[in-house]
Write an enzyme that holds these catalytic residues in place. Structure first.
Site, PDB file in Angstrom:
ATOM      1  CB  SER A  59      -0.905   0.021   1.228  1.00 59.96           C
ATOM      2  OG  SER A  59      -1.684  -1.154   1.292  1.00 59.96           O
ATOM      3  CG  HIS A  92      -3.308   1.000   5.256  1.00 61.14           C
ATOM      4  ND1 HIS A  92      -4.376   1.866   5.119  1.00 61.14           N
ATOM      5  CD2 HIS A  92      -3.147   0.438   4.032  1.00 61.14           C
ATOM      6  CE1 HIS A  92      -4.833   1.817   3.877  1.00 61.14           C
ATOM      7  NE2 HIS A  92      -4.109   0.958   3.207  1.00 61.14           N
ATOM      8  CG  LEU A 138      -9.046   3.033   5.970  1.00 58.99           C
ATOM      9  CD1 LEU A 138      -9.281   1.776   5.132  1.00 58.99           C
ATOM     10  CD2 LEU A 138      -7.872   3.823   5.415  1.00 58.99           C
ATOM     11  CD  GLU A 197     -24.772  14.469  12.289  1.00 60.65           C
ATOM     12  OE1 GLU A 197     -24.487  13.653  11.376  1.00 60.65           O
ATOM     13  OE2 GLU A 197     -25.896  15.007  12.391  1.00 60.65           O
ATOM     14  CG  PHE A 218     -28.464  13.614  15.929  1.00 57.12           C
ATOM     15  CD1 PHE A 218     -29.101  12.373  15.914  1.00 57.12           C
ATOM     16  CD2 PHE A 218     -29.248  14.742  15.822  1.00 57.12           C
ATOM     17  CE1 PHE A 218     -30.486  12.276  15.795  1.00 57.12           C
ATOM     18  CE2 PHE A 218     -30.629  14.661  15.701  1.00 57.12           C
ATOM     19  CZ  PHE A 218     -31.252  13.423  15.690  1.00 57.12           C
ATOM     20  NE  ARG A 232     -37.626  20.028  22.937  1.00 61.06           N
ATOM     21  CZ  ARG A 232     -38.809  20.370  23.428  1.00 61.06           C
ATOM     22  NH1 ARG A 232     -39.095  20.121  24.690  1.00 61.06           N
ATOM     23  NH2 ARG A 232     -39.709  20.960  22.666  1.00 61.06           N
TER      24      ARG A 232
END
Lengths: 619, 619
Positions: A30, A67, A115, A366, A391, A473
Site C-alpha cells: 500500500s 496504513h 479510514l 457529523e 447525533f 432541552r
C-alpha cells in the site's frame, strides 16, 4: 550526484520495504503504489519548516490511508528530518513510528488508521487557514487517500464541505491501486468513477497514471497554480506493490511484510541505489507563524458574562450554552463553534451572531464536523462542536480518533435524555455519557441550571483535551447564585443533615426530581442527602465516599436520564467500589417513546415518585 | 365522488396539519413539501397488503426523513388501514404514532429520525428481495429522503451499494424543499446538484417539479417500468409548507406546529374538502409470502460443527467465528453474513466460501452495512455483521437505530483490545463493550477459546435482538472440552478452593493472564478464584455474588482488555452493587501504542504480573 525521480522513488520504496520487513508486519504494498506520486510532492512541491511542524505557514500532508505510514515516515526521514536508521524501529514498542500515525510522530497532522477521515482533517486545517488573516499565501493541504476508503461516506461529507467553503488549497490525492484488503475495490481501476464523483461534489479533477512522472508533475502543477475557487483532486491509477514484479497488482499481499528472502529479491529489483540519507530538499516557508497562546484564565472569568440569571428564573441550559460561548468568544479569539444544522436548537446560533467569522456551519454531516474540529485543533484553535447528544453517536469513531490524536475539542450535546419529550426515542441522547466517558482522560459535565452551566463552560475552555458538556432541552429553574463556584471533578451537596439515611446522587434534570423526592420524604421524616454530581468524569469520589459513610444505610442511589449502563451510576459505582458502599442505580432501562417530559420521566422510572419509592425500600 | 389528485393531496395535507396542531409539536411544513409526490405514490403505484405489512410481496415505503412521520401516518390512514381519528393521538404518550416512526407503528420499516439512514435500510430490503427466489416480480422499495440529509455521508455509502449490486427496484425520492432546520441547505433549490451526484454514484435520475402531478406521474412511470440495471432517483423541487401561503418556502417554520388560529387559516386555504376517511385504494399483491420461521434450536446444535478443536490447540476465536458461522448457515438458511472488506481478518470469508448467495460484501462503509442488516432483519433474515471491533464505532448511531427498530442483528467485532499488538491504537477495539452494553437488552459475549466461541455463537443464533460477540486476533489455547456448556448469562469458575482470598473475573485474553497469575500466586500459597465471565451482558450476578461471599477478602478483581469505563468491570460492579462486595477494576487506562501483545498487556497494566501485584496489595 543528481538522482532521478525514479531513483528517489525507489529509495523511498526501499525504506518502506526494509522498515516493514524489520517490523515483521505492516503494509508495504500500500506504500509502493503511492511512492512515485508522493516522491514528486516531497521533491518539488512541499513547503515545510521541518523544525516546526506546526508553523502555520507550512503545507500539510495527511495520510488518510494511515496504513501507508511507512511511506510517510520514509518520506520525512529522507528530507533529513531524522535519520533513516530510525525507520527500523517501525512498530516497535516505544517507537514514535507506530503501525498507524499517531501524535507521537510530530509530522502526523492527526492519528489516522480508521479510514475515510483524512479529508475532513484537511478541511479543518484549510478552513483554519482560510480564516487566518496572517496567512497571505495560503499553504496547501495535501491529503493522500486510498481507493478502498472512498466507500466511506465521510469522504463525501468532506468533499461537500471542501467545495461549499471553496477550500481551493486542498489537494486530494487518490491512490487507485485497485486492490482492497480482501478483494478488488468497488470500482477497480476505473479512475473515471472517482473523478465523476469528485466532479459532482464540486472538485476540479485530473486523472493520471500514478507511476508516470510527467503526468504526476503536470497534475501537481495544475493543482497548485491554477486560479480557481474549487478544491482539487488528483485521481492516480496505480499498482499496489508497484516496482516489485512479484507484488505488483497481485492479490493476497495486503498488509504483509516481506520475509528475508523476498526482501532481498525485492531490493534487487529496485536496482543499484545510492546510500543517501537525505534526498529531498524541502522548501522552507518565507515566514514563520506560531500557534497563538491559549486563552489565559483571566479571560474566561465568568464575571464577563452578559446576563446574570436570577434565582428561580427558568432557562434551558442549552440556551445558556449559546449566550455563554458567545461571551467567552469575546475574550478568547481561538474559540470556534461548529454545528450540524441545529444551531437554533443547540443555541450555538448565539455564537454565530456574535462571531460569524469563527462559526462554521457543517450541515447534517457529523462525521466530517468532528474531523474539521480535529484539523482546527491541530491548527491551534479551540473548536466547540454542538448537535443533539443523540447525533454525536454518529461520530463516535471520529471522536475516538480525535482522542487518539490528543486533540483539544469540546463537544456539547443538547436534548439529553427522555426529558426531551414528544420527539421520541431517536432524538434522545441516552448513551452519550457512556460514549464520551469510555475514552481515557475525557471530561464529562452535566450541569442542571444556568449558573452551573455558565461557570462550567468557562472552566472547560481552559481544560485541555476532549471535553463533553451535556445540556437539557427543557427549561430548568436557576438554582445557584452567582457566588457559587464549580470545578471539574466537583459536586454540590444540596441537602444534608445529621439524620440522613441515604444519599441521592443526581445530575441534570434528575437533580430536580431528587429535590422533589427530598421534600416528600421530609414530610415523612425520612431525611436524605442530595448531591448534584455535575462533574460526571472526573467524579468527586471524596465527597461521594464521605456521603456514603455519613448516611445511616451507607447507601447511594444514583438517578440519571441516561441508559443504565455506562452513565453516572457506573462512574459513582467505580468511585466507591473499594469502599464497600452500597449503590443502587436508577436509570432508563427500556426504549422510551413520545410523551410529555413528566410522563416519560415517570415511565422511565426516574421521577421523584420512583425515587421516593426506592428510598423507602431501603430505609 | 371522484377526487382529483390535488384534492387528495390536500386531504393528506389537512391531516398533517391537524395532527401536528393537535400534538402541539412536530414538522408540518416538512410533510407538506412531500405531500403531492407521496399522494401520487399511494394513489397509483403502491402495491401493499395492508393486513400484513411484512408480506414479502409488498412494496416498501421508508421515510428516511423521519420527522415527516405525520405524512406517513396520514397516508396509511387514508388507505383505510386505520381510522383518521387516530391521527389525533400523534406524539401522545401511549400512541403508536410517535414523533418519529418506531416499530410500534407496523407500517414503519425501521425506526427513523436520525437522518441519512433510510436508503441503507432500503438496500437491505432490496438485496433481500434480490436474493429471495420466491419473488418473481420484485416489489419496489420507495425511500423518501429530505434534501438536508443528503449531506450525510451514509446516503452516498448507500448509493454506492445500491448501484454496485444493481438494486433496480429501489426508487429514491428526494424532497428538495430548500430549507434545512436552521438555514438553507448546501444546495438550495439546485436539483441538478443532487442529480449529478446520484448519476455519478450510478443511479438513473429524473428532476421534476414536485408539485406538478403530470411530472410526478411521469417520474414514477419511468422509475417503476423502465428496464435497466440501475436504481432510480427522483429529485423533486418542492416548497417546504407548500399549499399554505404563509408557510410556503418560508424560513423559521421548521418543526413548528400551527396554533389554532393559524391552523384555521391554513385549512381554509386548502379549500373545501370532502370528509372521506379512505381516499387511496392500494393494490394488493397477487401473492402472499410470509417470513420464514426462525431456525429451531435443533438446527443450531453444536454437534453439527465440522471440526472438534483439541484441548491445548491454538486457534484464534475470530477463526472459529468463520468456520462456525459457515456451519450454522447449513442448518439455518436465514443467516446472512455482512462484512466491510476485512473478511479475511474477521474470517467471515469462510461463510462466503460456503454460502456465497448469503454473503454480502459491504466494502469499507460500516454505516451502510448496519443499515443493510437492519433492512435484511425486517425482511426476516438473520444478519451477522462483522468488522474490527474498533470500526463498529463508525456505526454507533446505526446500531442505536437498529436497537430502536427492535431488529434481530448479531455483530461480531474482531481485533479486540491492546492484544492485537503492532497495528497500534487506531485498530484496537477498546470501547466496543461500552457501546453495545449501553443499549437496553443487548447481549455481549466475549469467549476466550475455540469451544466457548463455537457454542456461544450457536446460542446467539437463537437469541432475538441485538447481540455482540467479541473475538480475538491472536491465537489462544483451547481450554474447554466439547462436553462443556455455555449459556447467555453464564460464566465458568476455572479455579476454586476453600482457601480463596479474592476472585479474579476475566474475559477473553485476560482469562489466560488470570490463570498465569493464579499459578504464580499458588506458588506463594495465595489461593485465588478465577472466573471466565464470557457472558458480559447479561452477567452471571449469582455466581459473582457467591464468589465474593465465599472468598476471604470479599473482593473481586476484574481484568479486561477494554477501556476502564463501560466494560466488564462496570457490569460486574453493577451486578454486585447492592451486596457490598469490594471491586477493583483492572483495565486499559491510557491510549496504547504499537508493540507486541505481551508488551502491550504489560504496558496496559492487565498482564499476569500486574494481577499478581494487585492481589498481593489486597490480601
Amino acid at each position: 550526484m543528481k538522482l532521478t525521480l525514479q531513483q528517489k522513488a525507489n529509495i523511498v520504496r526501499k525504506w518502506c520495504l526494509i522498515s516493514t520487513s524489520e517490523a515483521g508486519s505492516g503494509h508495504p504494498t500500500s506504500c509502493l503504489s503511492a511512492a512515485d506520486i508522493m516522491t514528486v510532492l516531497f521533491d518539488k512541491y512541499l513547503t515545510y519548516d521541518l523544525q516546526t511542524p506546526q508553523n502555520l505557514q507550512n503545507d500539510r500532508v495527511i495520510f488518510s490511508k494511515g496504513h501507508a505510514s511507512p511511506l510517510l515516515y520514509s518520506l520525512f526521514a529522507l528530507t533529513g528530518a531524522y535519520d533513516t536508521e530510525e525507520l527500523k524501529t517501525l512498530r516497535k514498542f516505544g517507537s514514535r513510528l507506530e503501525g498507524h500515525p499517531t501524535p507521537r510522530y510530530p509530522y502526523a497532522e492527526a492519528a489516522t488508521g480508521s479510514l475515510g477521515q483524512g479529508l475532513s482533517v484537511g478541511n479543518g486545517l484549510a478552513v483554519g487557514m482560510q480564516r487566518e488573516v496572517i496567512l497571505q499565501n495560503k499553504p496547501h493541504v495535501y491529503v493522500l487517500l486510498g481507493d478502498g476508503e472512498m466507500a466511506e461516506g465521510q469522504v463525501w461529507e468532506a468533499a461537500n464541505f471542501a467545495s461549499y467553503y471553496k477550500l481551493n488549497n486542498i489537494v486530494a490525492i487518490v491512490d487507485v491501486n485497485r486492490l482492497g484488503q480482501s478483494q478488488e475495490t468497488m470500482f477497480g481501476h476505473h479512475v473515471e468513477a472517482y473523478a465523476n464523483k469528485f466532479n459532482a461534489f464540486g472538485f476540479e479533477t485530473i486523472t493520471i497514471d500514478g507511476h508516470n512522472f510527467d503526468e504526476i508533475i503536470q497534475a501537481f502543477d495544475k493543482a497548485t497554480t491554477n486560479k480557481r475557487d474549487k478544491p482539487f483532486a488528483i485521481i492516480a491509477k496505480t499498482h499496489k506493490g508497484h516496482g516489485i514484479s512479484f507484488l505488483q497488482d497481485k492479490d493476497n499481499w495486503h498488509g504483509k511484510a516481506l520475509k528475508k528472502d523476498d526482501l532481498e529479491k525485492a531490493l534487487k529489483e529496485l536496482g543499484e541505489l545510492p546510500e543517501e540519507k537525505k534526498i529531498f530538499s524541502v522548501k522552507i516557508p518565507a515566514k514563520s507563524s506560531s500557534i497563538e497562546k491559549p486563552v489565559n484564565e483571566k479571560n474566561s472569568d465568568s464575571s464577563l458574562l452578559l446576563q446574570t440569571p436570577k434565582l428561580g428564573e427558568e432557562i434551558a441550559t442549552r440556551e445558556v450554552y449559546g449566550t455563554t460561548l458567545a461571551q467567552l468568544g469575546m475574550a478568547n479569539m481561538l474559540i470556534f463553534a461548529l454545528d450540524g444544522d441545529v444551531k437554533n436548537s443547540t443555541f450555538s446560533i448565539d455564537f454565530k451572531s456574535a462571531h460569524a467569522d469563527r462559526f462554521i456551519e457543517c450541515f447534517i454531516a457529523e462525521q466530517n464536523m468532528v474531523g474539521v474540529a480535529l484539523g482546527l485543533s491541530r491548527f491551534g484553535k479551540l473548536p466547540f462542536v454542538s448537535t443533539f447528544a443523540a447525533f454525536l453517536t454518529r461520530a463516535f469513531d471520529q471522536v475516538r480518533m480525535a482522542r487518539l490524536s490528543d486533540a483539544n475539542i469540546k463537544f456539547v450535546g443538547s436534548h439529553a435524555g427522555v426529558s426531551i419529550g414528544e420527539d421520541g426515542s431517536s432524538q434522545m441522547g441516552l448513551e452519550d455519557i457512556a460514549m464520551f466517558a469510555t475514552l481515557p482522560d475525557t471530561v464529562v459535565l452535566h450541569p442542571c441550571d444556568a449558573v452551573s452551566t455558565e461557570k462550567l463552560l468557562s472552566t472547560l475552555v481552559t481544560q485541555p483535551g476532549i471535553g463533553y458538556l451535556r445540556t437539557l432541552r427543557s427549561k430548568t429553574p436557576v438554582m445557584y447564585d452567582e457566588t457559587q463556584t464549580f470545578s471539574i471533578g466537583g459536586s454540590k451537596i444540596l441537602r444534608e443533615s445529621p439524620d440522613d439515611r441515604v444519599t441521592i446522587v443526581a445530575a441534570g434534570i434528575t437533580v430536580f426530581e431528587a429535590l422533589q423526592a427530598y421534600e416528600i420524604l421530609k414530610q415523612e421524616s425520612i431525611m436524605v442527602r442530595v448531591v448534584d454530581c455535575y462533574s460526571i468524569k472526573p467524579i468527586d469520589s471524596k465527597t461521594l465516599i464521605r456521603c456514603a459513610e455519613e448516611t445511616k444505610q451507607k447507601f447511594i442511589i444514583t438517578v440519571e436520564d441516561h441508559f443504565e449502563h455506562g452513565g453516572l451510576g457506573d462512574l459513582v459505582l467505580s468511585a466507591v467500589a473499594e469502599s464497600g458502599a452500597h449503590v443502587k442505580k436508577m436509570a432508563i432501562k427500556h426504549i422510551s417513546h413520545s410523551g410529555t417530559m413528566k410522563e416519560l420521566l415517570d415511565d422511565g422510572g426516574i421521577s421523584a415518585k420512583h425515587i421516593v419509592k426506592k428510598v423507602k425500600s431501603i430505609v
